[in-house]
Motif scaffolding. Sequence first.
Motif, PDB file in Angstrom:
ATOM      1  N   VAL A  38       0.837  -1.208   0.000  1.00 63.04           N
ATOM      2  CA  VAL A  38       0.000   0.000   0.000  1.00 63.04           C
ATOM      3  C   VAL A  38       0.866   1.251   0.000  1.00 63.04           C
ATOM      4  N   THR A  39       0.407   2.272  -0.751  1.00 60.25           N
ATOM      5  CA  THR A  39       1.047   3.591  -0.782  1.00 60.25           C
ATOM      6  C   THR A  39      -0.030   4.657  -0.865  1.00 60.25           C
ATOM      7  N   ILE A  40       0.067   5.694  -0.008  1.00 55.10           N
ATOM      8  CA  ILE A  40      -0.857   6.837  -0.049  1.00 55.10           C
ATOM      9  C   ILE A  40      -0.194   7.959  -0.840  1.00 55.10           C
ATOM     10  N   VAL A  41      -0.894   8.461  -1.855  1.00 53.11           N
ATOM     11  CA  VAL A  41      -0.377   9.548  -2.681  1.00 53.11           C
ATOM     12  C   VAL A  41      -1.355  10.719  -2.628  1.00 53.11           C
ATOM     13  N   GLY A  42      -0.846  11.925  -2.920  1.00 51.64           N
ATOM     14  CA  GLY A  42      -1.684  13.117  -2.987  1.00 51.64           C
ATOM     15  C   GLY A  42      -1.347  14.176  -1.969  1.00 51.64           C
TER      16      GLY A  42
ATOM     17  N   ASN B 128     -10.985  20.877  -1.031  1.00 50.78           N
ATOM     18  CA  ASN B 128     -10.964  19.737  -1.953  1.00 50.78           C
ATOM     19  C   ASN B 128      -9.553  19.189  -2.178  1.00 50.78           C
ATOM     20  N   VAL B 129      -8.897  18.805  -1.097  1.00 51.77           N
ATOM     21  CA  VAL B 129      -7.624  18.099  -1.202  1.00 51.77           C
ATOM     22  C   VAL B 129      -7.912  16.606  -1.089  1.00 51.77           C
ATOM     23  N   VAL B 130      -7.200  15.798  -1.867  1.00 51.36           N
ATOM     24  CA  VAL B 130      -7.531  14.380  -1.997  1.00 51.36           C
ATOM     25  C   VAL B 130      -6.309  13.525  -1.688  1.00 51.36           C
ATOM     26  N   LEU B 131      -6.512  12.482  -0.907  1.00 49.69           N
ATOM     27  CA  LEU B 131      -5.528  11.425  -0.685  1.00 49.69           C
ATOM     28  C   LEU B 131      -6.035  10.162  -1.369  1.00 49.69           C
TER      29      LEU B 131
ATOM     30  N   GLN C  72     -14.260   4.706  -1.129  1.00 47.43           N
ATOM     31  CA  GLN C  72     -13.404   3.554  -1.383  1.00 47.43           C
ATOM     32  C   GLN C  72     -11.932   3.928  -1.164  1.00 47.43           C
ATOM     33  N   LYS C  73     -11.144   4.018  -2.224  1.00 49.23           N
ATOM     34  CA  LYS C  73      -9.711   4.242  -2.040  1.00 49.23           C
ATOM     35  C   LYS C  73      -9.332   5.720  -1.981  1.00 49.23           C
ATOM     36  N   THR C  74     -10.279   6.651  -2.082  1.00 52.87           N
ATOM     37  CA  THR C  74      -9.975   8.083  -2.026  1.00 52.87           C
ATOM     38  C   THR C  74     -10.536   8.701  -0.758  1.00 52.87           C
TER      39      THR C  74
END
Length: 531
Positions: free
Chosen positions: A251-255, A266-269, A299-301
């Motif tokens: 797993v990797t979180i980007v953004g 409206n910032v998104v991970l 879900q993933k966001t």
Amino acid sequence: MARHDARNWHDCTKMIGLLSLVTSVIMHGAAGQRVKVEPEVLSYPGQSVNLRCAFTDATGIQLTMVTWIYEPKEGDRINIAVFHPNFQPNYPDSPVKGRVSFTTSPPNLASPSIQITDVKMTDEGKYICEYATYPSGNEQGITFLVMLAKPRNSASIVTVVAGTKPAVVARCESADGRPAAQISWVTTANGNATTGSKLAGDNTVTVTSEYRMVPTAADNGKDISCVVTHRTQTKAESFKLKLAVEYPPQVTIVGYDNNWYVGRTNVVLTCEATANPMPLHVTWKTLTGEMPETVVINQKTLTVLKVDESVNNTFVCEVKNRLGVGKDQVTAMVREPSVNSSNAGVVAGAVIGSLLALLLVAALIAVLVTRNRRQQQGYRANGGKDMKSRIFGGGKKASKNGTGGGAGSGGIGGGNNNGPIYVYSENSAHQGLAEKNNHHQPLTMGGRPEVVATTPTAQDILLSNELDEAERRKFDELEEEEERYDHFAGGAPILQLRPPHDQDDMIGGYLDDDMESQRDGSVISRTAVYV
């Protein structure tokens, strides 16, 4: 001595025997070339094959009998067909009895070829055509019957779990072929192959190859190809596969851009995960246990609708599949509000507008300064006292000096005019301007009427009554200073130097450049002679 002779005799006998053997082999080889056969014959199961044989040169040789002999790869020789000219063809018991026969009837000793029908895989081996001759003895030719069977080729991937021990990740098989097939592997994965074969009862061969390696998550999806080469195929057959290695989620979180400031929207991970099998469940959480109210999860966001102090937290994303759980986390640092990119254009526009306004003001000031300088040059060139007298109808200086037209000799009033007086001839370019502003009396000098004028810039302003009260006060102050100067100079007359007649058209430039200001506030001419 006798023993020595015996030894020599034994050596000679041995050498003669060896020489005889060599001679016999050479003669037999030369004779064997006269039996012509095909070195190799290919056939598939169920077909019929012809095994040809001929004696090419029988000169001086009597052909007695011909015999066909079958020699399998493993086993003893077996006679399968015999022909003698004095007897009928004979087919002894053999694996091919009932399927073998001479191709001609009756057979011919010169060309005793045979045919085998419905050949089987077990019929493969060595077939010998042997002649009994006189006086040469037996001569023969050998043909190899090669049975072919096109194999059934296949390949498959073996799904494995990532680990630290070697495992079979792919298999390839070439079944029921004759002869045995050859198998090779093409891949970028780091491994090796092991190959084995198995002989069937019908003399066919099955070849199996396995590719082994230590599987890792990075190997999942890599290309691997099994290549089978066989005599019955015009080209190699290739099977393209992809490795299947199962592993827990990675797993990797980007953004996150490290620029979360208060008020940003409206910032998104995004939680990106790789796994095999694919992840079944994605979970977002925070280390504090509470999700901020401005956060929306899909879900993933994870979307932060508006950044405030509540999102100054650590966000964790967990992904699960049947092999395990993978996670990653990001700590958000909320900063003070900053100028965002949307205000940059407004700021830039304001700066540019300010610069343009400053440039406009500077240009306006430059125009006003230039105009003021030109007016001052005009005032000095025309003599402020005389101008004021003509504009305002005399004034203090006019009453004192008596600048009326009938005073004094020479046509000029007897008053004391300290400032130099310049005159234009009738041909002056500014005569019309002087006549237009004719509220003052024309002066005469030397018996010829002259019109007093100045440079157009100052004269137009002065004679068009455009001076305001401030400018009138300036003229009054200038007149008082000239009166003080008159007392100081003692009222001496001035000898005026006039330019030549042919340079009258240059008087405007001459007037502007001729006047010079003094420290006491007065203005004098550089070219006038004061007496």
